[in-house]
Design a protein around this motif. Structure first.
Motif, PDB file in Angstrom:
ATOM      1  N   CYS A  38       0.860  -1.188   0.000  1.00  0.00           N
ATOM      2  CA  CYS A  38       0.000   0.000   0.000  1.00  0.00           C
ATOM      3  C   CYS A  38       0.895   1.236   0.000  1.00  0.00           C
ATOM      4  O   CYS A  38       1.765   1.378   0.856  1.00  0.00           O
ATOM      5  N   TYR A  40       0.105   4.219   0.655  1.00  0.00           N
ATOM      6  CA  TYR A  40      -0.269   5.222   1.654  1.00  0.00           C
ATOM      7  C   TYR A  40       0.283   4.869   3.030  1.00  0.00           C
ATOM      8  O   TYR A  40       0.872   5.695   3.703  1.00  0.00           O
ATOM      9  N   CYS A  41       0.104   3.582   3.425  1.00  0.00           N
ATOM     10  CA  CYS A  41       0.508   3.216   4.778  1.00  0.00           C
ATOM     11  C   CYS A  41       1.675   2.241   4.817  1.00  0.00           C
ATOM     12  O   CYS A  41       2.235   1.981   5.879  1.00  0.00           O
ATOM     13  N   CYS A  73      -4.277  -0.177   0.264  1.00  0.00           N
ATOM     14  CA  CYS A  73      -4.966  -1.227   1.006  1.00  0.00           C
ATOM     15  C   CYS A  73      -6.448  -0.841   1.123  1.00  0.00           C
ATOM     16  O   CYS A  73      -6.822   0.301   0.866  1.00  0.00           O
ATOM     17  N   CYS A  76      -7.048   2.259   3.460  1.00  0.00           N
ATOM     18  CA  CYS A  76      -6.604   3.552   2.916  1.00  0.00           C
ATOM     19  C   CYS A  76      -7.481   3.990   1.743  1.00  0.00           C
ATOM     20  O   CYS A  76      -7.777   5.171   1.588  1.00  0.00           O
TER      21      CYS A  76
END
Ligand SMILES: [Zn+2]
Length: 268
Positions: A38, A40-41, A73, A76
């Motif tokens: 992912c 973002y995270c 994910c 997110c």
């Protein structure tokens, strides 16, 4: 007739979704590019379920193209995660990885092309060597011979292998106008050594050549000449710091092989 066409056209319009589903192939490409993580995270599969997210939303005109897609994910993608990256960061990162991916792809293509090119040259050189050998000896190389030539080509190159073949043909012997099999085997065994000697610097090569012609002299002069043992003695003699001229003198004054053996052993 006319109505039928209109119905068909309407039917087509109905099937066009406002949001085109992302194909399996594109999803796989995106996941691969983002290392199944992912963006973002940083959580990765299989710990989280991954989806493909549009950086610029479809509702705002974002397109389903590699540059506008990112691995996200499930959390997110639905804005449930606390971690947010600015859009530009993601786009920059994607651009960079896309360039890298293209570069890798290009390089792989180049590498494969280069390898197959080399393989082609190798095969051609091997074929040329096999032909040259068959022409010179009227014997075809067997499997072992071919693999031997392969090694020589790798070590010394085509030029040297072919030139060395020209040299070793002098070991060929004839019986009833035909080259004997034994002499072909002898000549082939010499090939490696000749290639090696030819790869040496000038002075070393001259030394080998001089030693070679001395051994030929000995073979003619001494009836029970044992080349293998003689070579061992000569190597020790040279290693002990004696010269080829000295060896020549010893050969000249030794009437038999045993004389020569006795004489040379007193030096080593
Ligand atoms: Zn996430």
């Amino acid at each position: 007739m006319c109505w039928l066409l209109i119905f068909k056209a309407m039917d087509k319009i109905k099937t066009i979704h406002p949001r085109k589903p992302i194909s399996k192939r594109i999803r796989f490409e995106i996941f691969k590019r983002d290392s199944f993580t992912c963006q973002y995270c940083g959580k990765a599969a299989p710990d989280v379920i991954l989806e493909v997210d549009h950086v610029e939303p479809v509702s705002k005109g974002g397109k389903t193209v590699m540059l506008n897609l990112v691995t996200s994910c499930f959390k997110c993608n639905r804005g449930k995660s606390n971690v947010k990256l600015s859009d530009t960061t993601i786009v920059e990162k994607q651009k960079k990885s896309l360039i890298e991916l293209n570069e890798k792809h290009e390089q792989l293509k180049m590498l494969l092309k280069w390898r197959s090119g080399l393989l082609n040259i190798e095969n051609k050189e091997l074929q040329a060597s096999q032909n040259a050998w068959a022409q010179a000896t009227s014997y075809h190389l067997n499997e072992l011979g071919v693999s031997g030539i392969k090694k020589l080509l790798k070590l010394y190159g085509l030029r040297s292998v072919l030139d060395s073949m020209d040299i070793v043909v002098k070991y060929l012997e004839y019986k009833d106008d035909k080259v004997t099999k034994e002499s072909v085997e002898v000549a082939f065994k010499k090939l490696k050594g000749v290639c090696y000697i030819r790869s040496l610097p000038e002075d070393k090569r001259k030394e080998y050549q001089a030693l070679g012609s001395l051994k030929i002299t000995m073979r003619y002069k001494y009836r029970n000449f044992d080349e293998q043992w003689a070579s061992i003695y000569i190597n020790r003699f040279i290693k002990a710091g004696h010269t080829i001229d000295q060896l020549k003198e010893i050969i000249e004054k030794s009437k038999s092989y045993y004389d020569w053996q006795d004489e040379i052993q007193s030096y080593i």
